[in-house]
Enzyme design. Structure first.
Site, PDB file in Angstrom:
ATOM      1  N   TRP A 101       0.813  -1.214   0.000  1.00 35.18           N
ATOM      2  CA  TRP A 101       0.000   0.000   0.000  1.00 35.18           C
ATOM      3  C   TRP A 101       0.843   1.259   0.000  1.00 35.18           C
ATOM      4  O   TRP A 101       0.496   2.249  -0.650  1.00 35.18           O
ATOM      5  CB  TRP A 101      -0.977  -0.038   1.177  1.00 35.18           C
ATOM      6  CG  TRP A 101      -1.907  -1.204   1.037  1.00 35.18           C
ATOM      7  CD1 TRP A 101      -1.979  -2.317   1.810  1.00 35.18           C
ATOM      8  CD2 TRP A 101      -2.864  -1.394  -0.018  1.00 35.18           C
ATOM      9  NE1 TRP A 101      -2.918  -3.188   1.319  1.00 35.18           N
ATOM     10  CE2 TRP A 101      -3.485  -2.647   0.200  1.00 35.18           C
ATOM     11  CE3 TRP A 101      -3.262  -0.624  -1.109  1.00 35.18           C
ATOM     12  CZ2 TRP A 101      -4.483  -3.148  -0.634  1.00 35.18           C
ATOM     13  CZ3 TRP A 101      -4.254  -1.128  -1.945  1.00 35.18           C
ATOM     14  CH2 TRP A 101      -4.844  -2.371  -1.707  1.00 35.18           C
ATOM     15  N   ASP A 172      -0.921   7.099   6.440  1.00 35.49           N
ATOM     16  CA  ASP A 172      -2.058   6.309   5.958  1.00 35.49           C
ATOM     17  C   ASP A 172      -2.394   5.298   7.049  1.00 35.49           C
ATOM     18  O   ASP A 172      -1.742   4.262   7.184  1.00 35.49           O
ATOM     19  CB  ASP A 172      -1.688   5.607   4.654  1.00 35.49           C
ATOM     20  CG  ASP A 172      -2.754   4.613   4.193  1.00 35.49           C
ATOM     21  OD1 ASP A 172      -3.822   4.544   4.822  1.00 35.49           O
ATOM     22  OD2 ASP A 172      -2.495   3.909   3.199  1.00 35.49           O
ATOM     23  N   LYS A 196     -12.176  -0.801   7.480  1.00 29.63           N
ATOM     24  CA  LYS A 196     -11.517  -1.751   8.374  1.00 29.63           C
ATOM     25  C   LYS A 196     -11.944  -1.539   9.832  1.00 29.63           C
ATOM     26  O   LYS A 196     -12.421  -2.460  10.478  1.00 29.63           O
ATOM     27  CB  LYS A 196     -10.000  -1.655   8.209  1.00 29.63           C
ATOM     28  CG  LYS A 196      -9.554  -1.947   6.768  1.00 29.63           C
ATOM     29  CD  LYS A 196      -8.073  -1.725   6.560  1.00 29.63           C
ATOM     30  CE  LYS A 196      -7.683  -1.798   5.086  1.00 29.63           C
ATOM     31  NZ  LYS A 196      -7.875  -3.125   4.488  1.00 29.63           N
TER      32      LYS A 196
END
Length: 360
Positions: A101, A172, A196
């Site tokens: 990511w 992030d 999430k």
């Protein structure tokens, strides 16, 4: 049979939140309509958004030095929004890469601004690890420093926060927000996809220091413009209303259950239960150095990988869902976000023990 969803995202939501959403689905607050069917500018919806922001501010101790935005596009939308908003003509953006990511964020930034990638992995034979933040080779001059504290694919988590004398720190936190206590003041911008630990996919939370809103950045769409969204109360255009509503319900659930401090203690207990079982097994293995193991995403491998398909099939039959690992690294992965109870992890450990006994 009780079923437990170990999906990395979209992940399970607290059952109490889902049950309340089910009860209110057709008639929210006695208005005779769903929250999805009403104007986002109605006084009832505005009041909900204000409660939602106030709840998040309490949970994370966010001061008035920061704006809190509820935006479109999830985490990937912020991969674009960050460089578009924070670009400086004379400085490079620095991206610290520790997995899939963070590398994806770098690739997106390259489309808009000069970006320098720094490898912060410290892998050795058979083990994944991260360099200490004090050893990251951060340049003296940068427009901002971007990193991902938790990488879901490899199961790596960074618990320390990098520092820089001049450059803003951007994180992030899509897969770790609200899972443990942090000092928001150590950051200048935090963003997180909701799917999430917050709610359904499509929504992104942005916590941005207000002084950063003064940067001109680059030409950008209005829905990715931090300053415009802050001025418009995150309603430059129609927001993802149902996702915002569910986020508010999750924040309320968190507050009623002891807040982030209580979640952190529960998450430590869940992670220790699973990691200790794996470490004491000769049937399974985890490849992450202990000091940087993720509390949210626990990858593990069977020493005999010919049994992978059987493990996945039988775990599904046992009500333990979505345990197959990411295609890049293989193996298995248990994502144990806030909504996963300790009982779910215990059920997984019990199944793993029985499977190992039957197949040894």
């Amino acid at each position: 049979m009780t079923k437990y969803n170990f999906c990395a995202g979209p992940a399970m939501l607290p059952p109490a939140v889902m049950q309340k959403a089910q009860q209110e689905f057709l008639d929210w607050q006695g208005l005779g309509v769903s929250v999805m069917e009403m104007s986002h500018r109605s006084k009832e919806f505005i009041a909900m958004t204000e409660r939602c922001e106030a709840s998040l501010r309490r949970l994370m101790n966010i001061s008035e030095e920061f704006a809190v935005l509820f935006m479109h596009g999830g985490g990937r939308g912020q991969f674009s929004a960050v460089p578009l908003n924070l670009h400086l003509d004379d400085k490079t953006a620095v991206y610290c890469e520790n997995g899939v990511w963070s590398k994806s964020a770098t690739a997106e930034a390259h489309k808009f601004t000069q970006a320098t990638a720094i490898d912060i992995r410290n892998d050795t034979a058979g083990e994944f690890s991260i360099k200490p933040v004090t050893d990251w080779p951060l340049p003296s001059d940068a427009s901002y420093i971007h990193y991902c504290p938790n990488e879901t694919v490899d199961g790596l988590e960074i618990f320390d926060v990098p520092r820089h004398p001049t450059a803003p720190i951007i994180a992030d936190m899509s897969s770790t927000i609200l899972s443990r206590e942090i000092d928001v003041n150590q950051f200048d911008l935090i963003y997180a996809g909701a799917q999430k630990n917050i709610g359904p996919s499509g929504l992104a939370i942005v916590i941005v220091r207000k002084t950063l809103l003064e940067r001109q950045g680059l030409p950008k769409p209005g829905i990715l413009d931090y300053a415009l969204e802050a001025k418009q109360g995150s309603m430059f255009n129609t927001p993802p209303t149902f996702a915002w509503y569910l986020a508010a319900e999750v924040f309320d659930w968190l507050e009623k259950n002891g807040g982030v401090k209580a979640m952190e203690q529960q998450n430590i207990a869940k992670a220790e239960l699973l990691y200790n079982f794996i470490d004491n097994s000769d049937f399974y293995v985890n490849k992450v150095a202990k000091y940087c193991r993720s509390r949210m995403n626990v990858p593990f491998w069977l020493n005999d990988e010919s049994l992978n398909s059987k493990f996945v099939a039988q775990s599904n039959e046992a009500g333990l869902l979505a345990l197959e690992g990411h295609r890049i690294v293989g193996g298995m992965r248990a994502s144990i976000y806030n909504a996963m109870p300790l009982e779910g992890v215990q059920a997984l450990v019990d199944f793993m023990a029985a499977f190992a006994k039957e197949n040894s």
